[in-house]
Write a protein that holds these residues in place. Structure first.
Motif, PDB file in Angstrom:
ATOM      1  N   SER A 177      44.159  53.317  39.153  1.00 43.12           N
ATOM      2  CA  SER A 177      43.379  54.046  40.152  1.00 43.12           C
ATOM      3  C   SER A 177      41.930  53.582  40.186  1.00 43.12           C
ATOM      4  CB  SER A 177      43.445  55.551  39.868  1.00 43.12           C
ATOM      5  OG  SER A 177      42.918  55.847  38.586  1.00 43.12           O
ATOM      6  N   VAL A 178      41.342  53.355  38.999  1.00 42.24           N
ATOM      7  CA  VAL A 178      39.941  52.921  38.963  1.00 42.24           C
ATOM      8  C   VAL A 178      39.788  51.515  39.527  1.00 42.24           C
ATOM      9  CG1 VAL A 178      38.001  52.370  37.448  1.00 42.24           C
ATOM     10  CG2 VAL A 178      39.357  54.419  37.027  1.00 42.24           C
ATOM     11  N   SER A 179      40.660  50.606  39.114  1.00 43.80           N
ATOM     12  CA  SER A 179      40.525  49.217  39.563  1.00 43.80           C
ATOM     13  C   SER A 179      40.766  49.080  41.065  1.00 43.80           C
ATOM     14  CB  SER A 179      41.497  48.317  38.791  1.00 43.80           C
ATOM     15  OG  SER A 179      42.838  48.721  38.995  1.00 43.80           O
ATOM     16  N   ARG A 180      41.661  49.877  41.610  1.00 42.20           N
ATOM     17  CA  ARG A 180      41.952  49.771  43.043  1.00 42.20           C
ATOM     18  C   ARG A 180      40.896  50.479  43.889  1.00 42.20           C
ATOM     19  NH1 ARG A 180      48.139  50.880  44.469  1.00 42.20           N
ATOM     20  NH2 ARG A 180      47.348  50.111  46.455  1.00 42.20           N
ATOM     21  N   SER A 181      40.426  51.644  43.438  1.00 45.27           N
ATOM     22  CA  SER A 181      39.462  52.387  44.249  1.00 45.27           C
ATOM     23  C   SER A 181      38.037  51.879  44.064  1.00 45.27           C
ATOM     24  CB  SER A 181      39.527  53.876  43.901  1.00 45.27           C
ATOM     25  OG  SER A 181      39.135  54.089  42.558  1.00 45.27           O
ATOM     26  N   ARG A 182      37.714  51.468  42.846  1.00 45.47           N
ATOM     27  CA  ARG A 182      36.341  51.057  42.560  1.00 45.47           C
ATOM     28  C   ARG A 182      36.106  49.578  42.847  1.00 45.47           C
ATOM     29  NH1 ARG A 182      32.051  52.853  39.248  1.00 45.47           N
ATOM     30  NH2 ARG A 182      30.305  51.524  39.835  1.00 45.47           N
ATOM     31  N   PHE A 183      37.083  48.742  42.485  1.00 43.34           N
ATOM     32  CA  PHE A 183      36.900  47.296  42.606  1.00 43.34           C
ATOM     33  C   PHE A 183      37.827  46.662  43.634  1.00 43.34           C
ATOM     34  CE2 PHE A 183      36.030  48.470  38.109  1.00 43.34           C
ATOM     35  CZ  PHE A 183      34.658  48.307  38.148  1.00 43.34           C
ATOM     36  N   GLU A 184      38.617  47.490  44.316  1.00 43.10           N
ATOM     37  CA  GLU A 184      39.492  47.035  45.394  1.00 43.10           C
ATOM     38  C   GLU A 184      40.490  45.979  44.919  1.00 43.10           C
ATOM     39  OE1 GLU A 184      36.997  45.821  48.612  1.00 43.10           O
ATOM     40  OE2 GLU A 184      36.306  47.857  49.030  1.00 43.10           O
TER      41      GLU A 184
END
Length: 239
Positions: free
Chosen positions: A28-35
């Motif tokens: 979730s963090v890698s996809r939402s924050r770093f796309e």
């Protein structure tokens, strides 16, 4: 129950809690924050898993060499083996691995106000470091637990509620509470952009915080508290 056994079970709980937070939050963090794309996220997780093997091999080699050195000193007449035996190598290793994980969680925090804005490279390195160290610590904890039970609490090695079951249950509770913690944080947060999240408070006031801070800040505090517990109760872990 022996205090040393309780301490190891607590550390095992913290270990599994930390691993669950690191791994379950990564997509979730890698996809939402770093796309990150799904493929990139999957590759990142696979690399993390692969790195566990050489790390465990290196730790095993280090512990084996230390044991060989201890045996050689015992057989020698130099008189150094007493001082060597007084050091609890496994407890020291547990502390070192926890300290390394604390550094990893500190690195992953987003402190934009002092110029430490979280970037992709730092996030990947910090999560990788924390995950690998916690996975490596698991084997050391189990080894330490078995030695404490063998020397000080042999009755815990048999019966229904034996040490293996207790360690498994401690790990299961850690994973379950880790998932519950992530769910709680996510339910309190609504996504505004790829960089920030809002925390809804009871007064309907939204406080702008980083998602990674909400995930990893409390986990860092838990690890620091566990470090303090081990350092304060080293005698309980000594065998």
């Amino acid at each position: 129950m022996d205090p040393g056994v309780l301490l190891m079970l607590w550390l095992f709980f913290v270990n599994k809690f930390t691993v669950e937070v690191l791994m379950s939050s990564a997509p979730s963090v890698s996809r939402s924050r770093f796309e990150f794309t799904t493929s990139q996220c999957s590759l990142m997780m696979a690399v993390f898993g692969i790195l566990v093997l050489p790390t465990n091999a290196a730790l095993s080699y280090s512990v084996t060499r230390r044991e060989m050195l201890r045996q050689r000193l015992e057989q020698s007449s130099l008189g150094f083996h007493d001082a060597f035996d007084n050091g609890d190598g496994e407890t020291t290793l547990i502390l070192q691995l926890m300290m390394g994980t604390c550094v990893a969680l500190a690195l992953v925090l987003d402190v934009d106000d002092i110029g430490l804005k979280l970037h992709t490279d730092r996030y990947i390195f910090a999560v990788m470091l924390g995950f690998v160290l916690m996975q490596a610590q698991e084997g050391v904890l189990l080894s330490k637990l078995s030695k404490i039970i063998a020397f000080r609490s042999p009755e815990s090695a048999k019966g229904t509620c034996n040490s293996g079951l207790l360690a498994t249950e401690a790990g299961t509770i850690g994973r379950a509470l880790g998932d519950a913690f992530l769910t709680f944080v996510a339910s309190m947060c609504s996504h505004e952009s790829g960089a920030h999240w809002h925390l809804h408070q009871s007064e309907n006031i939204e406080s702008r915080i980083g998602l990674v801070n909400a995930y990893f800040g409390p986990n860092l505090i838990l690890l620091l508290f566990s470090l303090w517990m081990v350092m304060r109760n080293k005698a309980a872990a000594a065998v």
